[in-house]
Scaffold this motif. Structure first.
Motif, PDB file in Angstrom:
ATOM      1  N   GLY A  68      29.799  37.872  42.568  1.00  0.00           N
ATOM      2  CA  GLY A  68      29.400  37.664  43.951  1.00  0.00           C
ATOM      3  C   GLY A  68      29.917  38.764  44.866  1.00  0.00           C
ATOM      4  N   ARG A  69      31.171  39.135  44.701  1.00  0.00           N
ATOM      5  CA  ARG A  69      31.740  40.185  45.559  1.00  0.00           C
ATOM      6  C   ARG A  69      30.961  41.490  45.421  1.00  0.00           C
ATOM      7  NH1 ARG A  69      36.729  37.609  44.422  1.00  0.00           N
ATOM      8  NH2 ARG A  69      37.068  38.890  42.553  1.00  0.00           N
ATOM      9  N   ALA A  70      30.504  41.783  44.208  1.00  0.00           N
ATOM     10  CA  ALA A  70      29.728  43.006  43.998  1.00  0.00           C
ATOM     11  C   ALA A  70      28.412  42.972  44.760  1.00  0.00           C
ATOM     12  CB  ALA A  70      29.462  43.204  42.502  1.00  0.00           C
ATOM     13  N   ARG A  71      27.935  41.764  45.122  1.00  0.00           N
ATOM     14  CA  ARG A  71      26.689  41.607  45.871  1.00  0.00           C
ATOM     15  C   ARG A  71      26.948  41.236  47.329  1.00  0.00           C
ATOM     16  NH1 ARG A  71      25.698  40.279  40.626  1.00  0.00           N
ATOM     17  NH2 ARG A  71      23.553  40.430  39.824  1.00  0.00           N
ATOM     18  N   GLY A  72      28.209  41.247  47.728  1.00  0.00           N
ATOM     19  CA  GLY A  72      28.546  40.872  49.088  1.00  0.00           C
ATOM     20  C   GLY A  72      28.493  39.384  49.339  1.00  0.00           C
ATOM     21  N   ARG A  73      28.640  38.573  48.286  1.00  0.00           N
ATOM     22  CA  ARG A  73      28.602  37.110  48.403  1.00  0.00           C
ATOM     23  C   ARG A  73      29.935  36.521  47.936  1.00  0.00           C
ATOM     24  NH1 ARG A  73      23.216  35.769  44.879  1.00  0.00           N
ATOM     25  NH2 ARG A  73      22.041  37.679  45.292  1.00  0.00           N
ATOM     26  N   ARG A  74      30.061  35.193  48.144  1.00  0.00           N
ATOM     27  CA  ARG A  74      31.266  34.519  47.669  1.00  0.00           C
ATOM     28  C   ARG A  74      31.266  34.410  46.149  1.00  0.00           C
ATOM     29  NH1 ARG A  74      32.543  29.330  46.333  1.00  0.00           N
ATOM     30  NH2 ARG A  74      34.734  28.758  46.517  1.00  0.00           N
ATOM     31  N   ARG A  75      30.098  34.142  45.553  1.00  0.00           N
ATOM     32  CA  ARG A  75      30.004  34.058  44.098  1.00  0.00           C
ATOM     33  C   ARG A  75      28.537  34.146  43.695  1.00  0.00           C
ATOM     34  NH1 ARG A  75      32.766  29.012  42.422  1.00  0.00           N
ATOM     35  NH2 ARG A  75      32.416  29.683  40.284  1.00  0.00           N
ATOM     36  N   THR A  76      28.287  34.493  42.459  1.00  0.00           N
ATOM     37  CA  THR A  76      26.959  34.465  41.863  1.00  0.00           C
ATOM     38  C   THR A  76      27.090  33.800  40.502  1.00  0.00           C
ATOM     39  OG1 THR A  76      26.239  36.491  42.976  1.00  0.00           O
ATOM     40  CG2 THR A  76      25.014  35.830  41.021  1.00  0.00           C
ATOM     41  N   LYS A  77      26.254  32.828  40.238  1.00  0.00           N
ATOM     42  CA  LYS A  77      26.350  32.074  38.995  1.00  0.00           C
ATOM     43  C   LYS A  77      25.988  32.925  37.782  1.00  0.00           C
ATOM     44  CE  LYS A  77      25.317  27.335  40.444  1.00  0.00           C
ATOM     45  NZ  LYS A  77      24.227  26.355  40.523  1.00  0.00           N
ATOM     46  N   VAL A  78      26.595  32.574  36.655  1.00  0.00           N
ATOM     47  CA  VAL A  78      26.125  33.030  35.358  1.00  0.00           C
ATOM     48  C   VAL A  78      25.141  31.978  34.864  1.00  0.00           C
ATOM     49  CG1 VAL A  78      26.772  33.515  32.966  1.00  0.00           C
ATOM     50  CG2 VAL A  78      28.247  34.282  34.840  1.00  0.00           C
ATOM     51  N   ARG A  79      23.926  32.395  34.488  1.00  0.00           N
ATOM     52  CA  ARG A  79      22.873  31.450  34.146  1.00  0.00           C
ATOM     53  C   ARG A  79      22.824  31.115  32.664  1.00  0.00           C
ATOM     54  NH1 ARG A  79      17.685  31.084  32.532  1.00  0.00           N
ATOM     55  NH2 ARG A  79      17.655  33.255  31.903  1.00  0.00           N
ATOM     56  N   SER A  80      23.099  32.066  31.799  1.00  0.00           N
ATOM     57  CA  SER A  80      22.947  31.888  30.358  1.00  0.00           C
ATOM     58  C   SER A  80      24.054  31.024  29.776  1.00  0.00           C
ATOM     59  CB  SER A  80      22.946  33.255  29.672  1.00  0.00           C
ATOM     60  OG  SER A  80      23.232  33.159  28.308  1.00  0.00           O
ATOM     61  N   ARG A  81      23.677  30.009  29.016  1.00  0.00           N
ATOM     62  CA  ARG A  81      24.679  29.176  28.348  1.00  0.00           C
ATOM     63  C   ARG A  81      25.532  30.004  27.399  1.00  0.00           C
ATOM     64  NH1 ARG A  81      25.317  23.668  26.457  1.00  0.00           N
ATOM     65  NH2 ARG A  81      23.415  23.028  27.506  1.00  0.00           N
ATOM     66  N   ALA A  82      24.885  30.901  26.625  1.00  0.00           N
ATOM     67  CA  ALA A  82      25.638  31.729  25.678  1.00  0.00           C
ATOM     68  C   ALA A  82      26.644  32.611  26.399  1.00  0.00           C
ATOM     69  CB  ALA A  82      24.673  32.580  24.852  1.00  0.00           C
ATOM     70  N   GLU A  83      26.239  33.202  27.541  1.00  0.00           N
ATOM     71  CA  GLU A  83      27.149  34.056  28.294  1.00  0.00           C
ATOM     72  C   GLU A  83      28.262  33.232  28.932  1.00  0.00           C
ATOM     73  OE1 GLU A  83      28.445  37.777  30.050  1.00  0.00           O
ATOM     74  OE2 GLU A  83      27.447  37.096  28.221  1.00  0.00           O
ATOM     75  N   MET A  84      27.932  32.060  29.455  1.00  0.00           N
ATOM     76  CA  MET A  84      28.960  31.184  30.006  1.00  0.00           C
ATOM     77  C   MET A  84      30.003  30.852  28.946  1.00  0.00           C
ATOM     78  SD  MET A  84      26.532  28.536  32.145  1.00  0.00           S
ATOM     79  CE  MET A  84      27.868  27.445  32.623  1.00  0.00           C
ATOM     80  N   THR A  85      29.513  30.476  27.778  1.00  0.00           N
ATOM     81  CA  THR A  85      30.421  30.098  26.698  1.00  0.00           C
ATOM     82  C   THR A  85      31.270  31.269  26.248  1.00  0.00           C
ATOM     83  OG1 THR A  85      28.810  28.445  25.957  1.00  0.00           O
ATOM     84  CG2 THR A  85      30.522  29.045  24.394  1.00  0.00           C
ATOM     85  N   ARG A  86      30.667  32.447  26.145  1.00  0.00           N
ATOM     86  CA  ARG A  86      31.404  33.638  25.724  1.00  0.00           C
ATOM     87  C   ARG A  86      32.536  33.952  26.700  1.00  0.00           C
ATOM     88  NH1 ARG A  86      32.187  38.587  26.980  1.00  0.00           N
ATOM     89  NH2 ARG A  86      30.764  38.508  28.756  1.00  0.00           N
ATOM     90  N   ILE A  87      32.235  33.889  27.993  1.00  0.00           N
ATOM     91  CA  ILE A  87      33.267  34.197  28.994  1.00  0.00           C
ATOM     92  C   ILE A  87      34.375  33.146  28.941  1.00  0.00           C
ATOM     93  CG2 ILE A  87      33.701  34.365  31.470  1.00  0.00           C
ATOM     94  CD1 ILE A  87      30.766  35.430  31.698  1.00  0.00           C
ATOM     95  N   CYS A  88      33.987  31.881  28.819  1.00  0.00           N
ATOM     96  CA  CYS A  88      34.996  30.812  28.782  1.00  0.00           C
ATOM     97  C   CYS A  88      35.911  30.948  27.573  1.00  0.00           C
ATOM     98  CB  CYS A  88      34.313  29.446  28.724  1.00  0.00           C
ATOM     99  SG  CYS A  88      33.573  28.891  30.266  1.00  0.00           S
ATOM    100  N   ARG A  89      35.379  31.420  26.448  1.00  0.00           N
ATOM    101  CA  ARG A  89      36.145  31.466  25.203  1.00  0.00           C
ATOM    102  C   ARG A  89      36.797  32.815  24.927  1.00  0.00           C
ATOM    103  NH1 ARG A  89      35.329  27.431  21.533  1.00  0.00           N
ATOM    104  NH2 ARG A  89      35.393  28.863  19.745  1.00  0.00           N
ATOM    105  N   THR A  90      36.605  33.775  25.846  1.00  0.00           N
ATOM    106  CA  THR A  90      37.241  35.082  25.694  1.00  0.00           C
ATOM    107  C   THR A  90      38.592  35.067  26.405  1.00  0.00           C
ATOM    108  OG1 THR A  90      35.109  36.216  25.620  1.00  0.00           O
ATOM    109  CG2 THR A  90      37.026  37.544  26.168  1.00  0.00           C
ATOM    110  N   ARG A  91      39.629  35.360  25.669  1.00  0.00           N
ATOM    111  CA  ARG A  91      40.971  35.349  26.244  1.00  0.00           C
ATOM    112  C   ARG A  91      41.174  36.540  27.161  1.00  0.00           C
ATOM    113  NH1 ARG A  91      42.635  30.280  25.834  1.00  0.00           N
ATOM    114  NH2 ARG A  91      42.207  29.457  23.748  1.00  0.00           N
ATOM    115  N   ASP A  92      41.971  36.311  28.235  1.00  0.00           N
ATOM    116  CA  ASP A  92      42.279  37.403  29.178  1.00  0.00           C
ATOM    117  C   ASP A  92      43.110  38.473  28.471  1.00  0.00           C
ATOM    118  OD1 ASP A  92      40.954  36.079  31.232  1.00  0.00           O
ATOM    119  OD2 ASP A  92      42.745  34.963  31.802  1.00  0.00           O
TER     120      ASP A  92
END
Length: 449
Positions: free
Chosen positions: A425-449
């Motif tokens: 979102g910040r990159a677009r000048g917004r508060r947030r922008t959703k991730v739409r893809s289930r696979a991408e959501m899951t990948r981000i959630c399961r990737t350790r910092d």
């Protein structure tokens, strides 16, 4: 305890279970798992509230505090009926609460309702809210659309159809939603209610928002704003109805503003057929009249409107749940005050429901709290007599999910996804922008910092 569904209903139930005085007096400090088939929590608040309603979306802050408690664990991307069955839940939890909501559109059995260009509102809402199971693109052809219904969902759908896409750029919509909305040519949205203005179910706030959009004005026929005795009684008995009627009657007599886009609110018209050969080309309605008791009857007078799409917003239904009885007509799990009932109308030990899957899609999000309170009170009263879980160790369920190859997400993973969406979102000048893809959501959630 296990809760299936991480929307407001499920999270309110988790909140109340951690605070219940009956459980506390018995020395019970429940450990609660909140499971959801989506990788992210919040259900209806994330995927059922229009993106231009940030005030309602702020409810997420309160829900976040509940899921952040140490005795509450979130497990996402776990599909009940596929990844886990009822016998699994009963083996790992002393009690299970289902809070899966209402996710299907109620059908309207009129000719032409299945033509291309005829849609359920739930599907459209899922699309513009970037639900991971919604299609990437949405057909928004034509210059006129019809919305059937007189509740808040109908108003939301009409508003999004009439709104200029750029007026949503300060929300969390995804690029595909903005692209399709920017390409639409819709200038007129017709909303149809079969009853009169005193029986409309939308709230005054939702109604006013229709007319507060740049480049949009609301049109109301003065002849449809007259009240019969039942309508006058309804106005006298409810501040909300009185406010709605006043707004509508004011709009009916004002001079046109000449805006480029219009929302036409039609009352006392019952849809009887969607017109078209191979896709929607129009809508036929029957003029109705008050029957003296708050209902309406047909007059035999028919009207036709040239529209290229129809959106059905006449109510939602819950979906059947594996291994549980289901009332298909009402779209709920049969229950008594939240206790699930079997086919002989006897309570199923340790199995409960709350929210819309319990009582149907009525009331606002806040009403779900009282509903959860009733269910949790029944669960707390029953707990001493319930059979105990055979494998109550919290890690036992995790081992089972691993063994079945379920790529589940966690609360920590959701917080990673949340930070990622805020960065987008910040990159677009917004508060947030959703991730739409289930696979991408899951990948981000399961990737350790």
């Amino acid at each position: 305890m296990g809760i299936v569904g991480a929307g407001p209903a499920g999270i309110y139930a988790a909140d109340l279970l951690t605070k219940d005085e009956t459980l506390a007096a018995a020395g019970v400090r429940p450990s609660i798992d909140v499971l959801d088939r989506l990788p992210a929590p919040y259900g209806l608040v994330r995927y059922g509230v229009a993106p231009d309603h940030p005030r309602i979306r702020q409810i997420q802050g309160a829900l976040h505090k509940v899921l952040d408690r140490p005795q509450v664990r979130f497990l996402g991307n776990v599909d009940y009926g596929v990844d886990l069955k009822l016998e699994d839940l009963r083996r790992h939890y002393d009690a299970v609460v289902f809070a899966t909501g209402s996710d299907r559109d109620r059908r309207l059995d009129i000719p032409g309702i299945d033509l291309p260009g005829s849609h359920g509102a739930a599907d459209f809402v899922a699309w513009y809210d970037s639900h991971p199971d919604a299609p990437e693109a949405w057909p928004l052809g034509g210059t006129a659309a019809a919305v059937l219904g007189a509740g808040n969902v109908a108003v939301d759908v009409a508003r999004i159809l009439a709104k200029h896409a750029d007026d949503l750029l300060d929300t969390d919509i995804t690029d595909n939603v903005h692209r399709d909305l920017a390409a639409k040519r819709i200038t007129d949205v017709h909303v149809f209610a079969r009853r009169g203005i005193a029986q409309a179910k939308f709230t005054p706030m939702e109604l006013r928002e229709l007319d507060q959009q740049p480049g949009v004005e609301v049109v109301v026929d003065p002849e449809e704003c007259e009240l019969d005795a039942a309508g006058i009684a309804a106005v006298n008995g409810s501040n909300q109805i009185r406010t709605n009627v006043r707004i509508l009657q004011d709009w009916a007599v004002r001079d046109p503003r000449g805006e480029p886009r219009r929302v036409h609110l039609h009352f006392l018209q019952r849809p009887v057929a969607v017109l078209g050969a191979d896709r929607v080309t129009g809508l036929r309605t029957e003029r109705t009249e008050p029957d003296g008791s708050g209902g309406v009857r047909g007059t035999g007078r028919f009207l036709e409107y040239e529209v290229q799409s129809v959106y059905r917003a006449i109510g939602y239904l819950g979906s059947p749940l594996a291994d549980l009885p289901f009332d298909e007509e009402r779209g709920v799990v049969p229950n008594a005050r939240g206790r699930v009932l079997d086919l002989d109308e006897r309570p199923v030990p340790g199995v409960y429901v709350t929210g819309w899957i319990k009582r149907g899609p009525v009331g606002l999000i806040g009403h779900t709290k009282g509903d959860a309170l009733e269910t949790v009170a029944c669960l707390a009263a029953d707990l001493a007599a319930l059979p105990r879980a055979a494998e109550p160790d919290p890690e036992a369920l995790i081992r089972l999910l691993h063994a079945r190859g379920v790529p589940f997400t966690t609360w920590e993973g959701w917080q990673r996804l949340e930070r990622h969406e805020e960065e987008l979102g910040r990159a677009r000048g917004r508060r947030r922008t959703k991730v739409r893809s289930r696979a991408e959501m899951t990948r981000i959630c399961r990737t350790r910092d």
